[in-house]
Design a protein around this motif. Structure first.
Motif, PDB file in Angstrom:
ATOM      1  N   ALA A 137      27.271  19.750  20.263  1.00 13.47           N
ATOM      2  CA  ALA A 137      28.037  20.998  20.374  1.00 13.47           C
ATOM      3  C   ALA A 137      29.016  21.173  19.218  1.00 13.47           C
ATOM      4  CB  ALA A 137      28.763  21.066  21.717  1.00 13.47           C
ATOM      5  N   LEU A 138      28.538  20.855  18.003  1.00 14.47           N
ATOM      6  CA  LEU A 138      29.395  20.959  16.808  1.00 14.47           C
ATOM      7  C   LEU A 138      30.696  20.186  16.991  1.00 14.47           C
ATOM      8  CD1 LEU A 138      28.953  24.644  15.562  1.00 14.47           C
ATOM      9  CD2 LEU A 138      28.088  22.547  14.503  1.00 14.47           C
ATOM     10  N   PRO A 141      32.875  20.294  13.215  1.00 13.14           N
ATOM     11  CA  PRO A 141      32.582  21.651  12.728  1.00 13.14           C
ATOM     12  C   PRO A 141      32.102  21.703  11.285  1.00 13.14           C
ATOM     13  CG  PRO A 141      34.668  21.599  13.929  1.00 13.14           C
ATOM     14  CD  PRO A 141      34.258  20.168  13.710  1.00 13.14           C
ATOM     15  N   VAL A 156      22.488  24.644  18.047  1.00 11.45           N
ATOM     16  CA  VAL A 156      23.755  24.388  18.730  1.00 11.45           C
ATOM     17  C   VAL A 156      23.435  24.010  20.167  1.00 11.45           C
ATOM     18  CG1 VAL A 156      25.965  25.370  19.436  1.00 11.45           C
ATOM     19  CG2 VAL A 156      24.940  26.065  17.261  1.00 11.45           C
ATOM     20  N   HIS A 158      24.454  22.294  24.011  1.00  7.07           N
ATOM     21  CA  HIS A 158      25.546  22.032  24.949  1.00  7.07           C
ATOM     22  C   HIS A 158      25.620  20.546  25.283  1.00  7.07           C
ATOM     23  CE1 HIS A 158      27.474  21.380  28.854  1.00  7.07           C
ATOM     24  NE2 HIS A 158      28.227  22.413  28.530  1.00  7.07           N
ATOM     25  N   ARG A 186      30.790  27.901  20.738  1.00  4.08           N
ATOM     26  CA  ARG A 186      30.307  27.109  19.604  1.00  4.08           C
ATOM     27  C   ARG A 186      29.513  27.965  18.620  1.00  4.08           C
ATOM     28  NH1 ARG A 186      33.174  22.836  18.781  1.00  4.08           N
ATOM     29  NH2 ARG A 186      34.615  24.456  19.421  1.00  4.08           N
TER      30      ARG A 186
END
Length: 303
Positions: A137-138, A141, A156, A158, A186
Motif C-alpha cells: 500500500a505504498l 511513497p 497499488v 491493500h 493510496r
C-alpha cells in the motif's frame, strides 16, 4: 466478431476510467479482456512452490515457460510477503534482475517486479520491467516517484502492516468499505506524486492482513473495488482462504483457485495472478468467450 448480446446487469462490466492500456510491449482493452499474470518467485521459502524456482536457471525457465503457455504477464519476486529474515536491497536485486533481463530478451510478455523498495523498482524498470507490483500500500511513497519518472504501471495493493511484519488477529468493521477507502487514499497519493491514472492498477489484497471471512466478503463485494475505476488485480491463487474454506492443502487448491478467479472476473477483476498458467489461461479465455469478448478458435461443432 459481432457485438454480443447485453450481459445481465453488472455481470462482467466495470466503469473503467481508462480501459485501454499500453503496458510494456502489449496493449490491453480491459473493457473486454482479462490478463493472466504468472508468478515466479526467486525465494527459498515462497508461499506456494517452497523454493522450486529459487535457482536462477529454474526461475528463468519458469518465466519463459509461463510466457509460452499463454500468460500475458509474469510477476517476478525476490522477497516473500510473509514475515521473515531481512533481505538487503542488493540481495533482492541479485535475485530479480537476472530473471527480468532474461525474460525481456526472450518474450514480449509484460514483466512486473514484486517489490516494496524504490531502488529495486528503479533498477528493474531500467532492466525492462514495465510494472511495479507493490503489496504494501505504498508504505514507502518514493515508490510512486520511481514509477512517475518512468513509463511503468503501478499496482497499488491493500495491506495494513509495514513490509514483512505480522498483523495478528485482523479486525474490520466493514472490510470492503475499509479496503476501498485505503485504496482510494493510496491512489490519490500516487496521482499526487505524478503517476497518471492510466498507469494505475489496484489490488484488494486477498488474505493480506485479512482473515478468511474477510477475504470471502471482500471477494463477494469486489464490485465496490472495481467501482474505483481502475483495473483490479485479483491475487487469489492457492491462498489460505481457499484452503480454509475447503480444508485443502496448497497442492490441492486448483479447483478452488479457479472458482475464486472466475468469481473475481465476473465481479470486475481484469488481471488474475495465478500459479497454474495453462489452467488459468483456459479458464480466463473460456470466460471471455462466455462474456462475448472472444471468438471460438474452432467451429467443428457447427458442421
Amino acid at each position: 466478431m459481432a457485438d454480443p448480446a447485453p450481459l445481465p446487469a453488472g455481470l462482467g462490466t466495470v466503469p473503467l476510467r481508462v480501459p485501454v492500456r499500453r503496458i510494456g510491449r502489449r496493449t490491453f482493452d480491459f473493457s473486454r479482456q482479462v490478463a493472466v499474470m504468472a508468478i515466479v518467485n526467486r525465494t527459498p521459502d515462497s508461499f506456494f512452490d517452497q523454493g522450486r524456482t529459487f535457482a536462477l536457471d529454474s526461475a528463468v525457465a519458469a518465466a519463459v515457460a509461463a510466457a509460452g503457455q499463454g500468460a500475458d504477464w509474469v510477476d517476478v519476486g525476490g522477497v516473500p510477503f510473509k514475515p521473515g529474515p531481512e533481505l538487503s536491497a542488493a540481495d533482492e536485486l541479485d535475485r530479480v534482475l537476472p530473471v527480468v533481463e532474461a525474460l525481456v530478451a526472450e518474450s514480449d510478455v509484460v514483466v512486473s517486479v514484486d517489490t516494496f523498495r524504490p531502488e529495486v523498482a528503479a533498477a528493474a524498470i531500467r532492466a525492462g520491467a514495465s510494472v511495479v507490483n507493490d503489496t504494501t500500500a505504498l508504505h514507502d511513497p518514493r515508490l510512486a516517484d520511481v514509477v512517475a519518472d518512468s513509463e511503468a504501471t503501478l499496482v497499488v495493493t491493500h495491506s495494513l502492516a509495514p513490509p514483512r511484519t505480522a498483523w495478528p488477529h485482523p479486525r474490520y468493521d466493514d472490510v470492503a468499505r475499509e479496503v476501498v477507502d485505503l485504496l482510494s487514499r493510496r491512489v490519490d497519493l500516487a496521482l499526487a506524486r505524478g503517476v497518471p491514472e492510466e498507469r494505475i492498477v489496484v489490488d484488494p489484497g486477498h488474505d493480506l492482513n485479512k482473515a478468511t471471512v474477510h477475504t470471502l466478503e471482500l471477494t463477494r463485494r469486489l464490485g465496490e473495488v472495481a467501482a474505483l475505476g481502475f483495473p483490479v488485480l485479483a491475487a487469489v491463487s492457492n491462498k489460505d482462504f481457499i484452503g480454509e474454506m475447503l480444508d485443502r492443502e496448497k497442492p490441492d487448491r486448483l479447483a478452488g483457485t479457479l472458482a475464486a478467479a472466475t468469481a473475481c472476473v465476473l465481479l470486475g477483476a481484469r488481471v488474475v495472478r495465478m500459479h497454474d498458467v495453462p489452467s488459468a489461461v483456459d479458464a480466463v479465455r473460456m470466460l471471455e468467450g462466455i462474456l462475448g469478448w472472444r471468438a471460438p478458435l474452432l467451429a467443428r461443432h457447427d458442421v
